[in-house]
Enzyme design. Structure first.
Site, PDB file in Angstrom:
ATOM      1  CE  LYS A 141      -3.794  -2.427   2.211  1.00  0.00           C
ATOM      2  NZ  LYS A 141      -4.546  -2.740   3.429  1.00  0.00           N
TER       3      LYS A 141
ATOM      4  CD  GLN B  32      -3.348  -4.538   6.365  1.00  0.00           C
ATOM      5  OE1 GLN B  32      -3.322  -3.500   5.711  1.00  0.00           O
ATOM      6  NE2 GLN B  32      -3.864  -5.660   5.887  1.00  0.00           N
TER       7      GLN B  32
ATOM      8  CG  ASP C 150      -9.628  -0.359   4.682  1.00  0.00           C
ATOM      9  OD1 ASP C 150      -9.321  -0.512   3.484  1.00  0.00           O
ATOM     10  OD2 ASP C 150      -8.931  -0.767   5.636  1.00  0.00           O
TER      11      ASP C 150
END
Ligand code: NDP
Length: 279
Positions: free
Chosen positions: A51, A95, A118
């Site tokens: 990422k 994460q 997200d």
């Protein structure tokens, strides 16, 4: 025909470069993404590195805050809150998965809706369910982009989603429904999975079981999207028995090189869009 996710993701990323640069000039700073990495799960570390690299490639500023596996709930929540308040960041993500002692829901709730790139927050999922503008979870959004880029029309089609997680299956089903498909969602308690799948014009597998979807479960000419990522004998495979199913499908995504590259591209897109909305 194979849907080349890597190529389609590359086109998305190329397009984002100019958009991020123009936005950066107006903001007087680069568009920014903060990532919180807790613990030392090697797969998570790889995902985060990818990422970061992707951000750099399209000209986004990114920073990873790494916390030890034994971090307390309070410390983890404070770290996320600090990043959420930091004006350098347009998007913040944590994460997953988190170490078992941490309450994921409370940690994620520290990310304000506008920076939730997200798309996991209750507000974003709720807006998606209502068909309102929102930040859509990266993987299902990536699947929709693949379908669109491949010229698949969804209105009136029967879409079957196998998997009902909050991060893939459920938002996937809502997106397909919002695009006027007739949607069936299957899961581990579904009876007659094969019969359900056989009715699919568009079949999305998001389970995490290698070769769960076999050729006898797929209608001739169906579009098959394989979200699954499984490691078998050191190799990455999806949830679909690719060699046999590709003989029947009209369009199919490979693993790797299908949905995976789109997930990262959609994270970049969500971050740029979050910055545009905030402005
Ligand atoms: P989860 O484990 O959270 O969910 C799996 C889903 O599959 C559950 O709804 C479960 O049902 C269902 N399921 C399990 N076994 C069966 C079965 N035998 N028949 C039918 N349904 C079954 O996984 P995720 O949704 O997070 O991820 C799914 C897959 O996608 C994984 O392989 C993951 O690695 C991959 N993934 C890939 C990404 C990418 O970028 N390509 C991004 C995110 C995930 P129940 O709810 O009843 O337990």
């Amino acid at each position: 025909m194979i849907i080349d996710g890597k190529a389609i993701a590359g086109i998305v990323r190329e397009g984002l470069k100019a958009r991020a640069a123009a936005l950066g000039a107006r903001l007087g700073r680069k568009v920014g993404l903060a990532v919180v990495l807790i613990g030392d799960d090697p797969a998570s570390a790889v995902y985060v590195r990818n990422k970061m690299r992707a951000c750099e490639e399209v000209g986004l500023f990114s920073e990873t805050v790494s916390l030890p596996a034994d971090v307390s709930q309070g410390e983890a929540e404070r770290a996320v809150s600090l990043l959420a308040e930091d004006a350098r960041f347009d998007g913040v993500l944590v994460q997953l998965p988190l170490p078992a002692h941490l309450d994921e829901r409370r940690i994620l709730s520290r990310i304000p809706f506008a920076k939730d790139v997200d798309g996991f927050s209750a507000e974003n999922l709720g807006r998606l369910a209502k068909g309102e503008p929102c930040c859509v979870a990266c993987t299902p959004r990536g699947v929709m982009e693949l379908l669109q880029a491949s010229g698949v029309s969804l209105a009136g089609k029967h879409a079957v989603v196998v998997g009902r997680s909050n991060v893939v299956g459920k938002p996937m089903a809502m997106l397909l429904l919002n695009a006027d498909a007739t949607v069936t969602v299957c899961h581990s308690k579904t009876r007659g999975l094969k019969e359900e799948c056989l009715r699919a014009d568009v079949l999305v597998a998001a389970v995490g079981r290698p070769a769960l979807i076999t050729a006898d479960m797929v209608k001739q000419g169906a579009v098959v999207i394989d979200v699954g990522i499984n490691r078998v004998d050191g190799k990455l495979v999806g949830d679909v028995d690719f060699p046999a199913v590709s003989e029947k499908a009209s369009l199919i995504t490979p693993v790797p090189g299908g949905v995976g590259p789109m997930t990262v591209a959609m994270l970049l897109l969500n971050t740029v869009e979050a910055a545009e909305r905030a402005r």
